[in-house]
Scaffold this motif. Structure first.
Motif, short mmCIF file in Angstrom:
data_model
loop_
_atom_site.label_atom_id
_atom_site.label_comp_id
_atom_site.label_asym_id
_atom_site.label_seq_id
_atom_site.Cartn_x
_atom_site.Cartn_y
_atom_site.Cartn_z
N ALA A 238 -16.22 -11.37 24.55
CA ALA A 238 -14.91 -10.24 24.39
C ALA A 238 -13.61 -10.37 25.17
O ALA A 238 -12.75 -9.59 25.17
N SER A 274 -18.57 -5.75 19.38
CA SER A 274 -19.41 -5.85 20.15
C SER A 274 -20.48 -6.26 19.54
O SER A 274 -21.40 -7.13 19.74
N ILE A 307 -21.43 -7.18 26.19
CA ILE A 307 -20.26 -7.59 25.31
C ILE A 307 -18.85 -6.68 25.45
O ILE A 307 -17.89 -7.01 25.87
N PHE A 308 -20.32 -5.05 25.54
CA PHE A 308 -19.10 -3.78 25.41
C PHE A 308 -18.34 -4.03 26.95
O PHE A 308 -17.46 -3.29 26.50
N TYR A 311 -16.12 -6.42 27.37
CA TYR A 311 -14.71 -5.70 26.82
C TYR A 311 -14.17 -4.63 26.99
O TYR A 311 -12.77 -4.67 27.83
#
Length: 420
Positions: A238, A274, A307-308, A311
């Protein structure tokens, strides 16, 4: 020559170096020096409820009652292992008191049998004692078994703690067995009784201890460190796209303040990145490096969410504070990684409450730990996932508000002051 020394930047640089040394020392040395395994939750289960087992249970509770005790006895709960309520269980099996009682009765019978047999051989055995001899021999012929204690280790919760309990809990059970054995041997020694090899085995080990592992750490999961390594992979997956996409959106923005359309574009492109990153991560760790992934769909889904969310956090910081604060994100990861390798019970309260309790990475690690090791499901998955989603939602709201608030603070508000 002294111009550099006189400059403010020189002293600011030294101040920054001092701050970095302090943070690194805090994370690397301070945490490791303060780690102390204590108050590890272990379920104490008495399935027998006999007189002897109740006494042993009471003694165990008193022995491990202090604040600095490594073990903290807790009551068993339904699905306690899967829901990660405790790291292990010390189970006194049903029939425990009965087995020990039968051992004592058999021991007494052997003493009586051998003494009366000696008198019988000397023809000094009274007629009144013959029935007693027959009864004693009858008792000695009954099968006698060791009392049972079962040790269960909730291995998937933490590799280090499970290894510690795998040694500590059997030692507690073996100490109980040795104490009872010593008492029995003392009685035999006083009465000068000889036993068969089979009988001596039982006297030497009156309690049989078996160890069982639940939610096992698979062989190809980097010795139980896979969840933390995967969180690191998710964070850095990320970290780089968030910077690249932020710069691209900033360059393409007509204004220096990002509007709702630009923020929405950041969200969509980040989500796509992601999912792709999670898929690529699965291909590398599972296909290339043979990491055991029991459920690939769950893994990719949870990695995508982690990951999102990371991010969104990173992009939120960039939208609000700009690139100058990007190194702060590395510091956050550095602090988080330094505490996630330990069980929370082993951390000093300063590190547990000050770092471990709030870093989003530990919720991500919880979900990944569950999908790797807890195949029967765990309630902690949904709770950790919910926290991650809330963090991501708040970060997204802050991203949308950044453009409007910065526009108001730096353009509208100063303009009003000039007009007034």
């Amino acid at each position: 020559m002294f111009d550099v020394i006189r400059s403010k930047r020189y002293w600011l640089a030294l101040l920054l170096v001092g701050a970095i040394i302090g943070i690194v020392s805090f994370a690397l040395i301070g945490i490791r020096n303060s780690v102390k395994v204590k108050q590890i939750p272990v379920a104490l289960v008495n399935e027998d409820k006999g007189t002897l087992s109740n006494k042993i249970e009471s003694k165990l509770r008193k022995k491990f009652n202090g604040k600095d005790s490594k073990i903290k006895w807790v009551s068993p709960q339904k699905d306690g292992f899967n829901d990660q309520k405790y790291y292990g269980a010390f189970i006194i099996r049903s029939g425990f008191s009965k087995e020990l009682q039968q051992q004592n009765e058999s021991l007494k019978a052997q003493i009586i049998s051998q003494k009366l047999t000696t008198l019988q051989k000397k023809e000094e055995l009274p007629d009144s004692a013959k029935s007693q001899l027959l009864q004693a021999k009858f008792v000695t012929q009954k099968p006698v078994h060791p009392a049972q204690i079962k040790i269960s280790i909730n291995q998937g919760m933490n590799a280090q703690v499970s290894q510690l309990l795998s040694q500590a809990l059997p030692q507690i059970a073996n100490a109980l067995s040795s104490r009872i054995s010593a008492q029995q041997q003392s009685v035999l020694s006083k009465n000068k009784i000889n036993l068969s090899a089979k009988s001596w085995d039982l006297v030497s080990t009156p309690i049989s201890v078996s160890t069982h592992e639940s939610n096992k750490i698979e062989k190809n999961t980097v010795n139980g460190t896979a969840p933390m390594l995967l969180v690191a992979l998710a964070w850095f997956s990320a970290l780089i796209p968030s910077l690249i996409l932020w710069r691209e959106h900033t360059k393409r923005s007509a204004s220096k303040f990002l509007n709702a359309t630009t923020i929405t574009s950041q969200l969509i492109t980040g989500l796509v990145a992601s999912i792709l990153s999670a898929t690529v991560a699965f291909l590398f760790v599972n296909v290339c490096f043979n990491l055991t992934i029991p459920n690939p769909i769950n893994f990719i889904g949870l990695m995508s969410i982690s990951i999102f969310v990371f991010y969104l956090i990173i992009t939120c910081v960039l939208d609000w504070l700009g690139f100058a604060f990007y190194p702060l994100l590395l510091v956050v990861w550095f602090l988080a990684s330094s505490v996630m390798s330990y069980a929370p019970e082993a951390l000093d309260p300063l590190y547990r409450k000050g770092i471990y309790s709030w870093v989003p990475m530990r919720f991500s690690m919880q979900t990944l730990t569950n999908t790797l090791y807890f195949h029967n499901g765990s309630s902690t998955t949904m709770s950790s996932l919910l926290v991650l989603l809330i963090i991501g939602f708040v970060a997204a709201i802050l991203m949308y508000s950044s453009g409007y608030l910065k526009h108001y603070l730096f353009t509208v508000s100063p303009h009003r002051k000039i007009n007034n």
